[in-house]
Design an enzyme around this catalytic site. Structure first.
Site, mmCIF file in Angstrom:
data_model
loop_
_atom_site.group_PDB
_atom_site.id
_atom_site.type_symbol
_atom_site.label_atom_id
_atom_site.label_comp_id
_atom_site.label_asym_id
_atom_site.label_seq_id
_atom_site.Cartn_x
_atom_site.Cartn_y
_atom_site.Cartn_z
ATOM 1 N N HIS A 56 0.846 -1.192 0.000
ATOM 2 C CA HIS A 56 0.000 0.000 0.000
ATOM 3 C C HIS A 56 0.883 1.245 0.000
ATOM 4 O O HIS A 56 2.026 1.217 0.451
ATOM 5 C CB HIS A 56 -0.890 0.018 1.233
ATOM 6 C CG HIS A 56 -1.988 -0.987 1.214
ATOM 7 N ND1 HIS A 56 -3.059 -0.933 2.062
ATOM 8 C CD2 HIS A 56 -2.181 -2.092 0.447
ATOM 9 C CE1 HIS A 56 -3.868 -1.941 1.828
ATOM 10 N NE2 HIS A 56 -3.356 -2.668 0.858
ATOM 11 N N GLU A 58 0.889 3.834 1.873
ATOM 12 C CA GLU A 58 1.372 4.224 3.195
ATOM 13 C C GLU A 58 2.558 3.373 3.631
ATOM 14 O O GLU A 58 3.527 3.893 4.197
ATOM 15 C CB GLU A 58 0.266 4.074 4.255
ATOM 16 C CG GLU A 58 -0.970 4.877 3.979
ATOM 17 C CD GLU A 58 -2.062 4.110 3.257
ATOM 18 O OE1 GLU A 58 -3.233 4.312 3.591
ATOM 19 O OE2 GLU A 58 -1.735 3.316 2.352
ATOM 20 N N CYS A 86 -6.168 1.863 5.978
ATOM 21 C CA CYS A 86 -6.796 0.611 6.407
ATOM 22 C C CYS A 86 -6.208 0.168 7.748
ATOM 23 O O CYS A 86 -5.336 0.838 8.309
ATOM 24 C CB CYS A 86 -6.575 -0.471 5.351
ATOM 25 S SG CYS A 86 -4.853 -1.024 5.221
#
Length: 154
Positions: A56, A58, A86
Site C-alpha cells: 500500500h 502508506e 486501512c
C-alpha cells in the site's frame, strides 16, 4: 482555507503519487511522509506490480521515511494519504509513532481512522495519532471513481 498552505502542498504531493498509481493501473492511492516540513518518504499503491497485498502507498512511504532517517521511529513525522488508511496501514503508522495523519477521503469499506474503526485515536495503544481529513477529498474521490469505472468496463 481550513488548513495552512503547507498541508495542502503535501497533500498535493500525495495526490501526484495517486495519479502515478492510476497510470500504473493500481488503485489510485498516494502517500508522503513529512519531517521538518520536508518530504522524506513517498509511495503509491503497488499491490499488482509487486504482487504483494502489503504494498500500500502508506507502507511504502513509511518504509522510505524510515530508511531516510535511519530509524523506524517516525514520531516527529506526519503522514499524508489520499484515502483513509486501512487497519494494516494504521497499525504501521501507530507502530512507527507517526504524529499526525492527514487524509483526503474516508474509506467506508476498509477505513481504520474513523469509518469502520478509529485505531489511531482510540487510546488503547501506547501511541495516539492526531487525525485530519477532507483535504482535496473531491480530487481523491475523482481518481478512485475513474479507476473503478474503468475496472467495471473490463
Amino acid at each position: 482555507m481550513l488548513f495552512n498552505e503547507d498541508i495542502y502542498k503535501f497533500m498535493y504531493a500525495a495526490l501526484k503519487e495517486a495519479e502515478d498509481a492510476l497510470t500504473e493501473d493500481e488503485v489510485p492511492v498516494g502517500a508522503v511522509v513529512v519531517h521538518d516540513n520536508i518530504i522524506i518518504g513517498k509511495g503509491h499503491n503497488q499491490v499488482e506490480k509487486l504482487r504483494d497485498a502489503t504494498a500500500h502507498a502508506e507502507m511504502i512511504a513509511l518504509t522510505s521515511a524510515a530508511n531516510h532517517l535511519g530509524n523506524w521511529r517516525l514520531n516527529e513525522c506526519d503522514l499524508y494519504v489520499t484515502l483513509e488508511p486501512c487497519i494494516m496501514c494504521t497499525g504501521a503508522a501507530l507502530s512507527s509513532r507517526i504524529k499526525n495523519i492527514y487524509f483526503s477521503t474516508f474509506d467506508p469499506k476498509f477505513g481504520a481512522c474513523g469509518s469502520i474503526y478509529n485505531l489511531a485515536e482510540d487510546g488503547k495503544y501506547n501511541h495516539k495519532i492526531n487525525l485530519y481529513s477532507g483535504i482535496y477529498s473531491s480530487e481523491s474521490e475523482q481518481l478512485l471513481k475513474i479507476f473503478f469505472e474503468k475496472k467495471r468496463k473490463k
